[in-house]
Design a protein around this motif. Structure first.
Motif, short mmCIF file in Angstrom:
data_model
loop_
_atom_site.label_atom_id
_atom_site.label_comp_id
_atom_site.label_asym_id
_atom_site.label_seq_id
_atom_site.Cartn_x
_atom_site.Cartn_y
_atom_site.Cartn_z
N ASP A 107 -5.59 17.52 -16.01
CA ASP A 107 -5.40 17.56 -17.39
C ASP A 107 -4.46 16.60 -17.99
O ASP A 107 -3.46 16.95 -18.44
CB ASP A 107 -5.02 19.19 -17.88
N MET A 108 -4.68 15.48 -17.64
CA MET A 108 -4.03 14.34 -17.87
C MET A 108 -4.81 12.92 -17.86
O MET A 108 -5.93 12.84 -17.07
CB MET A 108 -2.73 14.12 -16.99
N THR A 109 -4.49 11.97 -18.37
CA THR A 109 -5.15 10.75 -18.61
C THR A 109 -4.52 9.60 -17.84
O THR A 109 -3.56 9.45 -17.58
CB THR A 109 -5.62 10.35 -19.88
N PHE A 110 -5.50 8.75 -17.13
CA PHE A 110 -4.80 7.39 -16.45
C PHE A 110 -5.74 6.27 -16.88
O PHE A 110 -6.49 5.79 -16.41
CB PHE A 110 -5.15 7.57 -14.83
N GLU A 111 -5.18 5.69 -18.27
CA GLU A 111 -5.97 5.05 -19.20
C GLU A 111 -5.42 3.35 -18.61
O GLU A 111 -6.19 2.32 -19.17
CB GLU A 111 -5.71 5.13 -20.47
N GLN A 112 -4.50 3.29 -17.90
CA GLN A 112 -3.96 2.07 -17.95
C GLN A 112 -3.56 1.70 -16.43
O GLN A 112 -3.16 2.57 -15.55
CB GLN A 112 -2.30 1.81 -18.67
N ALA A 113 -3.83 0.47 -16.01
CA ALA A 113 -3.49 0.23 -14.56
C ALA A 113 -1.97 0.04 -14.31
O ALA A 113 -1.27 -0.21 -15.07
CB ALA A 113 -3.94 -1.19 -14.14
N THR A 114 -1.47 0.54 -13.29
CA THR A 114 -0.11 0.38 -12.61
C THR A 114 0.23 -0.82 -11.67
O THR A 114 0.09 -0.66 -10.43
CB THR A 114 0.42 1.74 -12.26
N SER A 115 0.16 -2.16 -12.15
CA SER A 115 0.26 -3.13 -11.06
C SER A 115 1.66 -3.79 -11.25
O SER A 115 2.54 -3.52 -12.02
CB SER A 115 -0.80 -4.21 -11.49
N SER A 116 1.93 -4.65 -10.35
CA SER A 116 3.27 -5.41 -10.19
C SER A 116 3.10 -6.73 -9.67
O SER A 116 2.01 -7.31 -9.35
CB SER A 116 4.21 -4.65 -9.40
N GLY A 117 4.10 -7.62 -9.47
CA GLY A 117 4.02 -8.83 -9.28
C GLY A 117 3.91 -8.83 -7.72
O GLY A 117 3.37 -10.12 -7.21
N LYS A 118 4.06 -8.03 -7.05
CA LYS A 118 3.98 -7.96 -5.58
C LYS A 118 2.72 -7.93 -5.29
O LYS A 118 2.08 -8.55 -4.25
CB LYS A 118 4.88 -7.10 -4.87
N ARG A 119 1.81 -7.41 -6.13
CA ARG A 119 0.41 -7.47 -5.80
C ARG A 119 -0.14 -9.09 -5.93
O ARG A 119 -1.21 -9.16 -5.05
CB ARG A 119 -0.49 -6.62 -7.08
N ALA A 120 0.15 -9.59 -6.64
CA ALA A 120 -0.17 -11.23 -6.52
C ALA A 120 -0.07 -11.85 -5.41
O ALA A 120 -0.74 -12.45 -4.84
CB ALA A 120 0.60 -12.04 -7.69
N LEU A 121 1.26 -11.38 -4.52
CA LEU A 121 1.49 -11.96 -3.35
C LEU A 121 0.47 -11.49 -2.30
O LEU A 121 -0.03 -12.13 -1.33
CB LEU A 121 2.71 -11.52 -2.83
N VAL A 122 -0.02 -10.07 -2.28
CA VAL A 122 -0.94 -9.78 -1.61
C VAL A 122 -2.18 -10.32 -1.73
O VAL A 122 -2.92 -10.69 -0.62
CB VAL A 122 -0.94 -8.18 -1.70
N ASP A 123 -2.54 -10.49 -2.94
CA ASP A 123 -4.05 -11.00 -3.41
C ASP A 123 -4.01 -12.64 -2.55
O ASP A 123 -4.96 -12.98 -2.04
CB ASP A 123 -4.10 -11.21 -4.78
N GLU A 124 -2.84 -13.25 -2.71
CA GLU A 124 -2.68 -14.65 -2.10
C GLU A 124 -2.76 -14.77 -0.59
O GLU A 124 -3.29 -15.40 -0.08
CB GLU A 124 -1.11 -15.19 -2.58
N VAL A 125 -2.15 -13.69 0.02
CA VAL A 125 -2.26 -13.59 1.27
C VAL A 125 -3.74 -13.35 1.86
O VAL A 125 -4.38 -13.79 2.89
CB VAL A 125 -1.63 -12.38 2.03
N GLN A 126 -4.54 -12.49 0.96
CA GLN A 126 -5.97 -12.15 1.40
C GLN A 126 -6.70 -13.53 0.96
O GLN A 126 -7.67 -13.89 1.91
CB GLN A 126 -6.39 -10.97 0.63
N LYS A 127 -6.38 -14.31 0.22
CA LYS A 127 -7.03 -15.41 -0.13
C LYS A 127 -6.79 -16.46 1.04
O LYS A 127 -7.77 -17.02 1.42
CB LYS A 127 -6.50 -15.84 -1.54
N MET A 128 -5.47 -16.29 1.41
CA MET A 128 -5.30 -17.43 2.33
C MET A 128 -6.19 -17.04 3.67
O MET A 128 -6.73 -18.18 4.33
CB MET A 128 -3.63 -17.63 2.88
N ALA A 129 -6.11 -15.90 3.81
CA ALA A 129 -7.00 -15.35 5.10
C ALA A 129 -8.33 -15.84 5.29
O ALA A 129 -9.03 -16.13 6.10
CB ALA A 129 -6.45 -13.91 5.54
#
Length: 827
Positions: A107-129
């Motif tokens: 009985d609550m909504t989750f309308e917005q994503a909860t991301s952070s700057g650290k997520r970009a680092l993870v994406d970069e590591v996955q891209k490099m791999a």
């Protein structure tokens, strides 16, 4: 006006007219609300009456199949103030799934994503791999390990030559190294995923939702103002629909008499039908929406007064042609097997008949709503309520959660949406969803189906019929008792029968009708009474005194009914002596005026002494006492009236002498006893009169006054009733014409206190009667002679008559059987 007079002519017609007016008013108001108009005052009162029904019924204790995982004070102490990281929700979902919850409804909504700057680092590591070929290398190593394993197994199967069989042992270290490399790369991927989950909570929550498979996410449906304020476009609405498409409904099921079901496309019915309509959607964030197939609206649907009594089970967005289930309905569906919502309806019907989930069938009201059957107050903690902190920390045993529909919502003070219910002024909104879900599980449904209006119309007409048949037969106190009985009876029937059976009908409107009908019947009765009083006055006013009239008006039906009843009464006949001679000496106009001058005071005298004027017979007046109102002293009153008539005639003669009119004298006859008195005649023409032997006797006695030379003759029965009050002289026994039995007759002289001087005269006359009956003619004549002398210079005709009769009987004595009775030869 003629139509209104026709209605007012019958109490039953009045009550039925009121019932028809109430029924028409009710139907028109229901149609008005159906078209979108707000509730009027009476309809708001009906909602309050429904609240009273819940309060009067008291709490119920179901076998709870639902529970609430609450974001309460303990959870805030444990995880901090909301909003929480979605990793906490991931832990909660995993824990509830592990405990065996049948469904988990947010009985609550989750309308917005909860991301952070650290997520970009993870994406970069996955891209490099990916760029350096780690995923491809892992795939190649896995293939190499599989090839080495296959080659090793093939070499091991060879027996000859021995040199080739020994080669399999040389490949084992290579296989171990290759597999070790694959494991290392897998550990790298796993740790990278864990790092991503820790850094991006949405992924963790989505993963937990996907693992559970039984999570329902809340969707907010937007009102017109909300949709316009956020400028929701058609593309955004379409995108929201795509996210929640797995829970939308576009088909209905039409069962037939054979038990088979016809499924048809219901988009047109949904677009045009009677459903709760919104103007937009706010769906969960994509990451979460893609992890589940279960969505539901979490909107509350308070009535116009702000109280939550009903909930729509299905809603639609205008123009979409699709339906979305409510949170409670979807949560129960997910918990059931099969998890399939079927909307039962018909292609031409604008509203669904019911909703089916497996074996559960939920009847629906207009707009696919249902009335919530409240089990009690939320603050009494009847519903299972678990702290999210206790759930995550493993402090809630699995047997308390297993198989339950669990709603997740904020319950801490200041964190939840405050809702008003029929039993409380502020509860968490999730309590509404949880209670409705329990209703669905129980198969216990309060409903106000479309045919409820028909039931209410029937009740309104029945109240009008019963009121007209029963209430109008009683006076005010009886009417009030009947009205209270009808109102209490209806309220009791509603509370203890219809409401207990789950049928919601109106209570205030029928009760109001009862008391409006009571008022109308009272007014109608008053008007009818006034009409009857006027009618009675018209019928009795010519011959009743005002004092007697007031008593008659207390029960006009009794006195106006056709036919007579037996009374003990006294009748009076008075007549002008020699009226024929008088009439010959006057012109008709003079005679009429003279007669009016005589009759007017005579009639007044009858009324003054509370008598009833029977009729005028030419110059004669007929009146009686003792009816229609019984009078114990009717004979005395009649005697006083007769004496007053004589006195008035003396005064009239003085006036007549001055006006040159003839002198008049009257004779009066009085008779008492049983008489039949009442309205005699036909149904349309009748007169209130007295009949019987005693009446005839009175008439005969009046005729004898001239022969006896007296003014008033009364019967023996009358004398018996007035002898203690009036001085009377017995005139002897008389056999009147038409009668065989003789009666003793008396001259009425006046009140005893006023007639003391005439006692010697009366006593002398009575001594004469004694001697007359004893055949002592000389003694009798002597007494009568003395009595005549005591009478005075005017003499006494009766004494003269008896003296003459004594002389006759002395010369020619009567036969031996003579009884001293004189027989009248004329009326």
């Amino acid at each position: 006006m003629r139509f209104l007079r026709w209605i007012a002519g019958s109490g039953l017609r009045v009550t039925l007219a009121i019932a028809l007016a109430f029924a028409t008013y009710h139907v028109l108001n229901e149609l008005r609300v159906l078209s979108g108009a707000p509730l009027n005052f009476l309809q708001r009162l009906e909602l309050t009456a429904l609240d009273v029904k819940f309060a009067f019924r008291g709490p119920k204790k179901p076998d709870w199949g639902v529970g609430i995982a609450g974001l309460d004070e303990k959870a805030i102490d444990r995880f901090g103030p909301p909003p929480w990281p979605r990793t906490v929700h991931a832990q909660l979902v995993d824990r509830l799934t592990e405990l065996g919850a049948a469904s988990i409804a947010y009985d609550m909504t989750f309308e917005q994503a909860t991301s952070s700057g650290k997520r970009a680092l993870v994406d970069e590591v996955q891209k490099m791999a990916s760029e350096v070929g780690l995923p491809a290398a892992k795939t190649g190593l896995e293939r190499s390990a599989q090839a080495i394993d296959k080659t090793t197994k093939s070499l091991q199967k060879l027996k000859r030559p021995p040199q080739l069989a020994k080669l399999a042992a040389d490949l084992e270290p290579a296989e171990k190294e290759v597999r070790g490399a694959v494991d290392s790369l897998n550990r790298f991927d796993k740790k990278l995923e864990l790092a991503a989950a820790e850094i991006d909570p949405d992924n963790a929550f989505a993963a937990a939702i996907a693992r559970s498979g039984r999570v329902v996410l809340g969707v907010v449906a937007l009102s017109r103002n909300e949709a316009e304020s956020i400028e929701s476009s058609a593309e955004q609405l379409a995108a929201a629909y795509r996210l929640v498409r797995s829970s939308t409904i576009t088909e209905m099921v039409e069962p037939d008499s054979a038990g088979t079901a016809h499924v048809f496309d219901a988009r047109a019915v949904i677009r045009d039908g009677a459903f709760r309509r919104y103007f937009g959607l706010r769906a969960p964030v994509n990451t979460l929406a893609q992890a589940t197939a279960h969505f539901a609206t979490i909107n509350a649907a308070p009535d116009d007064d702000g109280v939550n009594r009903r909930m729509p089970l299905l809603t639609t967005v205008k123009g979409s042609g699709v339906l979305l289930p409510s949170l409670a309905l979807k949560a129960v569906e997910v918990a059931k097997d099969p998890d399939l919502i079927e909307v039962l309806g018909a292609p031409g019907d604008p509203a669904p008949h019911a909703i089916r989930i497996g074996a559960l069938v939920v009847p629906t009201e207009l707009e696919a709503t249902t009335t919530i059957d409240w089990y009690g107050r939320f603050d009494q903690q009847e519903i299972p309520l678990y702290s999210i902190a206790d759930l995550i920390d493993g402090k809630v045993p699995s047997d308390e959660v297993r198989g339950k529909v669990i709603f997740v919502a904020a319950t801490a003070i200041g964190t939840h949406d405050q809702r008003v219910t029929p039993l409380e002024r502020a509860v968490p909104g999730v309590y509404i969803h949880a209670t409705l879900a329990q209703n669905l599980l129980d198969g216990r449904h309060l409903a106000r189906p479309t045919y409820a209006v028909g039931i209410e119309v029937l009740i309104l007409m029945m109240i009008g019929l019963l009121s007209g048949l029963v209430m109008t037969r009683f006076h005010v106190v009886g009417q009030v008792v009947i009205a209270v009985a009808l109102a209490v009876g209806w309220v009791a029937l509603d509370q203890f029968v219809l409401f207990q059976e789950g049928l919601v009908v109106y209570s205030v409107l029928p009760t109001l009708q009862v008391f409006i009908t009571l008022l109308a019947v009272a007014i109608w009765g008053f008007l009818v009474e006034q009409r009857e009083r006027r009618r009675t006055k018209q019928a009795f006013g010519q011959y009743l005194s005002p004092k007697v009239m007031e008593q008659v008006l207390s029960d006009p039906e009794e006195y106006l009914k056709l036919g007579g009843r037996r009374y003990e009464a006294t009748v009076l006949f008075s007549d002008i002596r020699g009226f024929t001679t008088i009439s010959e000496a006057l012109t008709p106009e003079e005679l009429g005026r003279m007669l009016n001058r005589y009759m007017t005071p005579m009639t007044k005298i009858v009324f003054d002494f509370e008598g009833t004027l029977d009729k005028y017979i030419g110059d004669a007046v007929m009146a009686f006492w003792g009816a229609p109102v019984e009078q114990k002293d009717h004979a005395v009153l009649a005697c006083r009236a007769a004496l007053k008539m004589l006195a008035i005639v003396e005064e009239l003669n003085k006036e007549f002498a001055q006006d040159g009119l003839p002198h008049i004298a009257i004779g009066v006859g009085l008779s008492s006893g049983p008489m039949t008195i009442g309205n005699m005649g036909s149904d349309e023409h009748f007169a209130y009169t007295a009949l019987g032997d005693k009446v005839n006797l009175g008439s005969r006695l009046e005729g004898q006054t001239k022969d006896y030379g007296v003014d008033v003759i009364i019967s023996e029965d009358t004398h018996e009733k007035v002898k203690e009050v009036m001085l009377c002289r017995e005139l002897g026994a008389l056999r009147v014409k038409g009668k065989l039995e003789p009666v003793r007759i008396y001259e009425l002289l006046g009140p005893i206190g006023e007639q003391q001087g005439r006692l010697p005269f009366v006593e002398a006359f009575h001594l004469g009667l004694v001697s007359f009956r004893a055949r002592s003619w000389d003694d009798a004549a002597a007494h009568f002679t003395r009595a005549r002398a005591l009478k005075g210079v005017e003499g006494d005709k009766c004494c003269d008559n008896y003296i003459a009769w004594c002389m006759e009987y002395k010369e020619a004595p009567p036969p031996s059987g003579w009884d001293g009775v004189r027989t009248a030869t004329s009326k």
